[in-house]
Structures are given as C-alpha cells and as structure tokens.
Design a protein around this motif. Sequence first.
Motif, short mmCIF file in Angstrom:
data_model
loop_
_atom_site.label_atom_id
_atom_site.label_comp_id
_atom_site.label_asym_id
_atom_site.label_seq_id
_atom_site.Cartn_x
_atom_site.Cartn_y
_atom_site.Cartn_z
N ILE A 72 8.35 7.09 5.40
CA ILE A 72 7.27 6.18 5.80
C ILE A 72 7.05 5.14 4.71
CG2 ILE A 72 4.77 6.02 6.13
CD1 ILE A 72 4.83 8.27 7.94
N TYR A 73 6.91 3.90 5.13
CA TYR A 73 6.61 2.80 4.21
C TYR A 73 5.20 2.28 4.39
CZ TYR A 73 11.17 2.68 2.16
OH TYR A 73 12.28 3.02 1.44
N GLU A 74 4.63 2.42 5.57
CA GLU A 74 3.24 2.00 5.82
C GLU A 74 2.59 3.01 6.75
OE1 GLU A 74 3.29 -1.95 7.51
OE2 GLU A 74 4.61 -2.69 5.91
N GLY A 75 1.37 3.40 6.43
CA GLY A 75 0.63 4.30 7.30
C GLY A 75 0.88 5.76 6.97
N GLU A 76 0.48 6.60 7.89
CA GLU A 76 0.64 8.05 7.75
C GLU A 76 0.74 8.67 9.14
OE1 GLU A 76 -2.77 9.94 5.96
OE2 GLU A 76 -4.15 8.84 7.23
#
Length: 148
Positions: A72-76
């Motif tokens: 993951i690069y953005e968010g969760e």
Amino acid sequence: MIFDTLDNLALYEKAFPFLGEIRAFLEKGEPDLEKGCHIVSDTLRYNVAAYTTCKDKKLHEIHRREVDVQIIYEGEELIKAGDRALLASAGPYDSEGDASMVEGGALATYHMTKGHFVVFLPGEPHMPGISVTEDSPVRKVIFKVAIN
C-alpha cells in the motif's frame, strides 16, 4: 502467505528469490503509481490499483499461476486470508485474470498500511479492500510474479 513490513523484505529472499528482484526494483525509487499495468521483467510486472475500501466484501480471490506481492502506498485496508480448503468450492477460473472467486471465512486478518507488504502464493485465498473503520481510498502496487 507472508505479512510484514518492507524493512524486513530481505529476510524472505532466500526462500523466495523473486522478493530480491522486487526489493532491488523498489530501492531504485518509488514505482510509477499511474493506475494500470507496468512491466519490470519477463517474470515480474506490477499493477497499480486505486479503489475505495468497503465493509461488505465477501469473496476471496485465488490465483493459480502468479504470486501476489501487495504494497500500500496511500490509505489503509484490512486483508483477509482464507484456508486453502476453500479451493474445493471456488467458482470458475478466469485464465486471463488468473483468478477464481470463493466465499468463505478468514484464517487471518491483516491491517495493511504504508510500509507493509503481503505475499500470497498460488492457491492462497485472499480478500483485500476491506474497510478498517469506514470506507476510504487506497492506492497500492500489486507485484505479479509468474511462477507457472
């Protein structure tokens, strides 16, 4: 399946040499996060996925030919991992997408955030994209390693 942080990626390379190629690629800098498919080598590519998580996901995906290494690069999100016994009740196999879908419970649930990775080998049911608390956007890289 493996759940860990990117700081520990090298620990798994002896057992899974393809992780060395992924680590070397990542050490060159952040991957292109343009949505779509990106080719790294003859046996390695990655897809950039951008979506909104949801609470009501019910189907695991199962691959036959490729390993998934998800970062993951953005968010969760939450990712559920299912028992291989789910293979027996999996739906039709889509050879182009290398996936069958199946409903079933989870053996483990992992909270994915930036800096973490997961590895799913062929035959390991997994259900990504589940909301942690509320629906939220995610951008992730999914390395696809051809092994069959």
